[in-house]
Design an enzyme around this catalytic site. Sequence first.
Site, mmCIF file in Angstrom:
data_model
loop_
_atom_site.group_PDB
_atom_site.id
_atom_site.type_symbol
_atom_site.label_atom_id
_atom_site.label_comp_id
_atom_site.label_asym_id
_atom_site.label_seq_id
_atom_site.Cartn_x
_atom_site.Cartn_y
_atom_site.Cartn_z
ATOM 1 N N CYS A 135 20.437 34.483 38.022
ATOM 2 C CA CYS A 135 21.555 35.046 37.717
ATOM 3 C C CYS A 135 22.028 36.221 38.875
ATOM 4 O O CYS A 135 21.304 37.084 39.106
ATOM 5 C CB CYS A 135 21.462 35.881 36.136
ATOM 6 S SG CYS A 135 22.766 36.855 35.713
ATOM 7 N N GLY A 187 29.395 42.821 37.610
ATOM 8 C CA GLY A 187 30.752 42.467 38.582
ATOM 9 C C GLY A 187 31.552 41.537 38.107
ATOM 10 O O GLY A 187 31.201 40.741 37.154
ATOM 11 N N GLU A 188 32.921 41.294 38.419
ATOM 12 C CA GLU A 188 33.660 40.312 38.103
ATOM 13 C C GLU A 188 33.938 39.503 39.233
ATOM 14 O O GLU A 188 34.513 39.958 40.416
ATOM 15 C CB GLU A 188 34.932 40.959 37.514
ATOM 16 C CG GLU A 188 36.230 40.049 37.289
ATOM 17 C CD GLU A 188 35.718 38.666 36.605
ATOM 18 O OE1 GLU A 188 35.120 38.751 35.508
ATOM 19 O OE2 GLU A 188 35.977 37.618 37.050
ATOM 20 N N CYS A 192 13.807 43.202 31.863
ATOM 21 C CA CYS A 192 15.112 42.790 32.665
ATOM 22 C C CYS A 192 16.366 43.546 32.164
ATOM 23 O O CYS A 192 17.454 42.794 32.885
ATOM 24 C CB CYS A 192 15.160 41.297 32.486
ATOM 25 S SG CYS A 192 13.881 40.545 33.657
ATOM 26 N N ASN A 206 24.280 43.052 22.804
ATOM 27 C CA ASN A 206 23.147 43.383 23.056
ATOM 28 C C ASN A 206 22.982 45.047 23.453
ATOM 29 O O ASN A 206 23.970 45.474 24.096
ATOM 30 C CB ASN A 206 22.620 42.765 24.448
ATOM 31 C CG ASN A 206 21.131 42.700 24.427
ATOM 32 O OD1 ASN A 206 20.313 43.889 24.304
ATOM 33 N ND2 ASN A 206 20.345 41.685 24.816
ATOM 34 N N SER A 230 31.029 32.938 35.464
ATOM 35 C CA SER A 230 31.676 33.369 34.395
ATOM 36 C C SER A 230 32.756 34.490 34.804
ATOM 37 O O SER A 230 32.446 35.182 35.705
ATOM 38 C CB SER A 230 30.581 34.355 33.561
ATOM 39 O OG SER A 230 31.120 34.962 32.118
ATOM 40 N N SER A 266 35.146 34.798 29.461
ATOM 41 C CA SER A 266 34.896 35.716 28.721
ATOM 42 C C SER A 266 36.118 35.949 27.736
ATOM 43 O O SER A 266 37.139 36.453 28.460
ATOM 44 C CB SER A 266 34.327 36.939 29.448
ATOM 45 O OG SER A 266 33.410 36.711 29.803
ATOM 46 N N HIS A 276 36.075 36.955 23.864
ATOM 47 C CA HIS A 276 35.875 38.056 23.241
ATOM 48 C C HIS A 276 36.724 38.481 21.947
ATOM 49 O O HIS A 276 36.593 39.288 20.944
ATOM 50 C CB HIS A 276 35.449 39.374 23.785
ATOM 51 C CG HIS A 276 34.563 38.976 24.933
ATOM 52 N ND1 HIS A 276 33.574 38.273 24.805
ATOM 53 C CD2 HIS A 276 34.332 39.667 26.422
ATOM 54 C CE1 HIS A 276 32.787 38.258 26.094
ATOM 55 N NE2 HIS A 276 33.648 38.879 26.972
HETATM 56 N N1 SAH Z 1 32.549 39.733 34.520
HETATM 57 C C1 SAH Z 1 31.953 38.447 34.308
HETATM 58 C C2 SAH Z 1 30.299 38.317 34.146
HETATM 59 C C3 SAH Z 1 30.120 39.297 33.046
HETATM 60 S S1 SAH Z 1 28.176 39.107 32.575
HETATM 61 C C4 SAH Z 1 32.526 38.054 32.859
HETATM 62 O O1 SAH Z 1 32.912 39.044 32.157
HETATM 63 O O2 SAH Z 1 32.692 37.116 32.532
HETATM 64 C C5 SAH Z 1 28.264 37.537 31.348
HETATM 65 C C6 SAH Z 1 28.770 37.802 29.715
HETATM 66 O O3 SAH Z 1 27.855 38.801 29.318
HETATM 67 C C7 SAH Z 1 30.244 38.350 29.881
HETATM 68 O O4 SAH Z 1 30.776 37.328 28.757
HETATM 69 C C8 SAH Z 1 30.032 39.535 29.421
HETATM 70 O O5 SAH Z 1 31.289 39.944 28.625
HETATM 71 C C9 SAH Z 1 28.814 39.579 28.583
HETATM 72 N N2 SAH Z 1 28.380 40.983 28.292
HETATM 73 C C10 SAH Z 1 28.399 42.087 28.931
HETATM 74 N N3 SAH Z 1 27.776 42.921 28.175
HETATM 75 C C11 SAH Z 1 27.225 42.622 27.274
HETATM 76 C C12 SAH Z 1 26.347 43.176 26.069
HETATM 77 N N4 SAH Z 1 26.168 44.516 26.075
HETATM 78 N N5 SAH Z 1 25.917 42.232 25.221
HETATM 79 C C13 SAH Z 1 26.193 40.726 25.271
HETATM 80 N N6 SAH Z 1 26.906 40.398 26.102
HETATM 81 C C14 SAH Z 1 27.489 41.188 27.178
#
Ligand code: SAH
Length: 348
Positions: free
Chosen positions: A105, A158-159, A332, A289, A190, A213, A215
Amino acid sequence: MTSPHLFDLHPAQWPQWFETLGFPSFQGRNAARWVFQKGAKSWQEMTDLPASLRQQLEIKAPLQQTRLVHQSEAADGACKVLLALADGATVEAVGMPGTDGRTICLSTQVGCPVRCRFCASGMEGLARNLSQGEILEQALWLQRSQGAFQRVVVMGMGEAGFNLPAVLGALDVLLDAEGFGISARRITLSTVGPKGAIPAIGAWGRPIHLAISVHAADDELRHQLIPGVKHRSLVETLDEAEALFEANGREYTVEYVLLAGVNDGPEHAQALASVLYQRRCHVNLIPFNAVPELPYACPAPMVQEEFAKRLRSGGLSVTLRRSLGGASDAACGQLRRRNLAPDHPHNV
Ligand code: SAH
């Protein structure tokens, strides 16, 4: 200006880089093999390069731009590396064992400008983009400590959609036979889908797997949760993903973080099912999480199941990520939680 760093170049450009520095160009191909296939982390290890050449390379061209500052391994085989960049910023990357090989990752930025309300990565905003080389070095460090990997998820800090030149450059090296030789169908990127990002990935043309993403199905709620895309509608974003499906035949994943009392009700499931109706996607539900500083909670398992059930009865294909718990989660940290379920379609 000094010449660019080696990892900011595609391996096919290494011979020319060697030539520019006054070294024999064929040794560039040789060095790329040492780095990507044999895991060398210093010029000295490349024993079939003449010793005098290795010495000069050491002086003129440091092989690494990053330094490994910390590495932790959990009982389940998950491994996290923390890298220090040349300017002192740090970035994390994670390797995870799976049913058929290892997944890594990768992070794409230091911090994140999107500021998803429930995510730790954007809490301090964006510090800067990572370079192609800094993204690749995460893969190299993980490969050195854990051995070969078979899958890549661009789901770290990051995005990616805001740093596409570096991200796609790094993916080119991950995909190329002279680089890591990973197949496109084993790479997932992602994104929240910033303006122009999904079409740019389409124009780049490699059939990697896309995860969007989402949501929330309702734009108002989605914009509250993902302030970084508040000028974009979800339908517009999904239409771009559909266009990519038309072009490369790859179904995409919709990611949906379940937040108790925020987006986990029957009405939210209903709205999601209708916006995704007949779209070529799979839904990955991710129970939130906990992030200590943030006021969100993970819905009870029954609520999660109910949400998944409603989507399924709306005709959608759904994965509900199991909670992983245990030592590796703690070890992790922020990145570990974004692991994909072992039974997720990405992991075929
Ligand atoms: N910037 C990218 C990658 C983010 S990490 C994106 O937004 O897609 C990958 C996924 O983990 C994303 O869907 C993000 O919203 C999610 N994520 C971020 N924080 C989280 C958390 N605290 N619990 C569960 N998923 C989370």
